[in-house]
Motif scaffolding. Structure first.
Motif, PDB file in Angstrom:
ATOM      1  N   ARG A  50      -4.628  -0.611  -5.763  1.00 40.17           N
ATOM      2  CA  ARG A  50      -4.805   0.694  -6.397  1.00 40.17           C
ATOM      3  C   ARG A  50      -5.046   1.737  -5.310  1.00 40.17           C
ATOM      4  N   ILE A  51      -4.417   2.882  -5.455  1.00 41.37           N
ATOM      5  CA  ILE A  51      -4.573   3.983  -4.510  1.00 41.37           C
ATOM      6  C   ILE A  51      -5.720   4.870  -4.982  1.00 41.37           C
ATOM      7  N   LEU A  52      -6.694   5.072  -4.091  1.00 43.11           N
ATOM      8  CA  LEU A  52      -7.894   5.823  -4.449  1.00 43.11           C
ATOM      9  C   LEU A  52      -8.308   6.774  -3.333  1.00 43.11           C
ATOM     10  N   HIS A  53      -8.996   7.831  -3.712  1.00 42.66           N
ATOM     11  CA  HIS A  53      -9.673   8.678  -2.733  1.00 42.66           C
ATOM     12  C   HIS A  53     -10.766   7.816  -2.099  1.00 42.66           C
ATOM     13  N   LYS A  54     -10.986   7.954  -0.811  1.00 44.13           N
ATOM     14  CA  LYS A  54     -11.933   7.079  -0.108  1.00 44.13           C
ATOM     15  C   LYS A  54     -13.330   7.115  -0.720  1.00 44.13           C
TER      16      LYS A  54
ATOM     17  N   ARG B 232       0.844  -1.203   0.000  1.00 47.45           N
ATOM     18  CA  ARG B 232       0.000   0.000   0.000  1.00 47.45           C
ATOM     19  C   ARG B 232       0.878   1.251   0.000  1.00 47.45           C
ATOM     20  N   LEU B 233       1.877   1.268   0.860  1.00 47.38           N
ATOM     21  CA  LEU B 233       2.797   2.413   0.913  1.00 47.38           C
ATOM     22  C   LEU B 233       3.632   2.521  -0.361  1.00 47.38           C
TER      23      LEU B 233
ATOM     24  N   HIS C  54      -7.555   5.357   0.390  1.00 40.15           N
ATOM     25  CA  HIS C  54      -8.030   3.979   0.479  1.00 40.15           C
ATOM     26  C   HIS C  54      -7.237   3.169  -0.524  1.00 40.15           C
ATOM     27  N   CYS C  55      -7.045   1.920  -0.199  1.00 39.73           N
ATOM     28  CA  CYS C  55      -6.323   1.026  -1.091  1.00 39.73           C
ATOM     29  C   CYS C  55      -7.292  -0.063  -1.552  1.00 39.73           C
ATOM     30  N   HIS C  56      -7.525  -0.115  -2.842  1.00 42.38           N
ATOM     31  CA  HIS C  56      -8.508  -1.015  -3.450  1.00 42.38           C
ATOM     32  C   HIS C  56      -7.796  -2.214  -4.072  1.00 42.38           C
ATOM     33  N   HIS C  57      -8.366  -3.391  -3.873  1.00 43.54           N
ATOM     34  CA  HIS C  57      -7.880  -4.593  -4.564  1.00 43.54           C
ATOM     35  C   HIS C  57      -8.533  -4.618  -5.948  1.00 43.54           C
TER      36      HIS C  57
END
Length: 150
Positions: free
Chosen positions: A99-103, A56-57, A80-83
């Protein structure tokens, strides 16, 4: 005139897997991204694997702290981190599956109620190009594509 070929070459120096590579990588990160990485490291995410937390980081750092749908710079509290391939469908905590996403973008991806979807699209100002990206994520989650509500 062509760009200097040395600038375009891949380098194995920049890698999160060696001490030297991490030093080079972190030198390239902007100060605000480093600050947000530090803040994320302090957060408590129960029931997640070490692989997930580390990847995630790494993913956040690779994306320079930006949402992979909107391109917005994300402070730690809205990350938020999405699978991409959901864990319930066999997805793992591997770097390439996160994937890094806005919550709220993440919530929109998983939303099923029309009014909720409309609300997020309006509030976030999601455009048609972003809807196309969101629908790719929804497809992997076995969810119906969202229409163009804006």
């Amino acid at each position: 005139m062509l760009e200097n070929p040395k600038k375009l070459q891949f380098t194995q120096e920049i890698t999160p897997y060696t001490q030297k590579g991490r030093v080079v990588l972190y030198k390239k990160l902007k100060g605000n991204v480093l600050k947000e990485i530090s803040r994320q490291m302090e957060s408590n995410i129960p029931n997640r694997s070490v692989e997930y937390l580390d990847n995630r980081l790494s993913r956040y750092s690779m994306k320079m702290g930006k949402c992979e749908i909107t391109g917005w710079l994300l402070p730690a509290e809205v990350v938020h981190c999405h699978h991409f391939m959901p864990t319930c469908l066999g997805g793992k905590d591997e770097f390439n599956n996160l994937r890094i996403l806005h919550k709220d973008v993440h919530r929109l991806i998983h939303a099923t109620e029309i009014e909720t979807i409309k609300s997020y699209i309006t509030r976030l100002g999601i455009n048609n190009k972003e809807v196309v990206k969101i629908n790719k994520y929804r497809k992997n989650c076995n969810l119906e594509p969202i229409g163009k509500y804006n």
